[in-house]
Design an enzyme around this catalytic site. Structure first.
Site, PDB file in Angstrom:
ATOM      1  N   GLU A   5     -35.936 -22.315  24.179  1.00  0.00           N
ATOM      2  CA  GLU A   5     -35.569 -23.428  25.071  1.00  0.00           C
ATOM      3  C   GLU A   5     -34.751 -22.989  26.283  1.00  0.00           C
ATOM      4  OE1 GLU A   5     -33.748 -26.708  23.016  1.00  0.00           O
ATOM      5  OE2 GLU A   5     -35.334 -26.764  21.518  1.00  0.00           O
ATOM      6  N   HIS A  57     -39.282 -21.896  13.863  1.00  0.00           N
ATOM      7  CA  HIS A  57     -39.541 -21.215  15.144  1.00  0.00           C
ATOM      8  C   HIS A  57     -40.137 -19.822  14.912  1.00  0.00           C
ATOM      9  CE1 HIS A  57     -37.963 -24.170  17.844  1.00  0.00           C
ATOM     10  NE2 HIS A  57     -36.776 -24.190  17.266  1.00  0.00           N
ATOM     11  N   HIS A  66     -32.849 -18.898  20.267  1.00  0.00           N
ATOM     12  CA  HIS A  66     -33.204 -20.311  20.392  1.00  0.00           C
ATOM     13  C   HIS A  66     -32.954 -20.784  21.814  1.00  0.00           C
ATOM     14  CE1 HIS A  66     -33.485 -24.608  19.943  1.00  0.00           C
ATOM     15  NE2 HIS A  66     -34.151 -24.370  18.828  1.00  0.00           N
TER      16      HIS A  66
HETATM   17 CO    CO Z   1     -35.406 -25.659  17.817  1.00  0.00          CO
END
Ligand code: CO
Length: 291
Positions: free
Chosen positions: A201, A233, A170
């Site tokens: 990210e 995701h 993530h």
């Molecule tokens: Co997220």
């Protein structure tokens, strides 16, 4: 070691039948959460592993993401907060609480969990005899090595040695997430040079990995989330049908792609790491010992 001795003492006391509660901690499994029903199987397997290890304890799953909890509440699905779960455990008569983080690393969500628990303890002093917190998945070098082994074995049989693996972490734009992912990636690379980690990210993105792949002879790439559940995701950003998904960007770059839609919690070796961390908990009711 101290905890281990304490548990022995508690066990002996409970054998004599005096303080049976102490041997039956209430267990809260605190995960980020997901609203994807099919992804729950990872949480189900972790819950089952805890129910098996702690047969006399109540085991409860809570989601730390407020956004997810609100979404579930709108859909009429049960989604207790950590404060509600602690109240529930108190109502059940639990005097000792084990909270095990099901986060991948001690990032933003883990920090918020710890703060929420401490705040709740301050609001209800003396409600529990002890509250312990277990650290997330990737906490030590050994954790990353074990997790790497577990992930690679989950891809076998299936993956050939000349096929690359890209794990989707993530990550986060700030904080320690990038550092932990870079560390985990280095450990995995030592084990298998064709395993990579990029994040949604964080700072290392898919394009960086594609550049690395282009200087190799790799023709096929396996994709798998480095997340406890294969949720939104994994289903959309990683393996979705849109041109921007990692799978399609890799196909556009000329690679054959195989998706492994599996959350880390579905892998036994990963569940073992969480269970180990529940053996070495941090005691939140005690002041840190000064050297
Ligand atoms: Co997220």
């Amino acid at each position: 070691m101290i905890l281990f001795r304490l548990l022995i003492v508690i066990f002996l006391i409970s054998l004599s039948g005096e303080i049976v509660w102490a041997a039956k901690p209430g267990i809260l499994l605190a995960a980020f959460g997901t609203s994807v029903k099919e992804a729950y199987k990872a949480y189900d397997k972790i819950e089952a592993a805890y129910a098996n290890k702690f047969p006399d304890s109540p085991v409860m799953l809570v989601f730390t993401s407020q956004k997810i909890r609100k979404k579930l509440a709108r859909e009429g699905r049960d989604a207790p907060s950590i404060a509600e779960a602690l109240q529930d455990m108190a109502d059940k008569g639990c005097q000792t609480i084990y909270i095990q983080s099901l986060h991948v690393m001690a990032g933003e969500e883990y920090g918020e969990l710890e703060r929420a628990v401490l705040l709740d303890m301050a609001k209800h002093p003396g409600r529990f005899k002890a509250v312990y917190l277990g650290r997330p998945l990737l906490e030590s070098l050994e954790d990353a090595q074990k997790a790497g082994d577990a992930i690679l074995s989950a891809l076998n049989p299936g993956r050939a040695p000349d096929e690359a693996v890209i794990l989707m972490g993530h990550g986060h734009g700030h904080g320690r997430a990038d550092l932990v992912l870079e560390g985990a990636a280095a450990i995995l690379k030592r084990r298998d040079p064709l395993v990579f980690i990029a994040s949604v990210e964080g700072s290392r993105n898919l394009e960086d990995i594609i550049k690395e792949l282009q200087s190799s002879n790799v023709k096929k790439v396996w994709l798998m989330p480095l997340m406890v559940v294969a949720g939104d995701h994994a289903r959309n950003d990683l393996l979705g049908d849109e041109p921007a998904s990692w799978a399609n960007r890799l196909r556009t770059a000329g690679y054959e792609v195989e998706g492994k839609l599996m959350g880390l919690g579905e892998i036994e070796g990963i569940r073992e790491i969480f269970l180990e961390h529940t053996n070495t908990l941090d005691d939140l009711t005690r002041e840190p010992v000064k050297p």
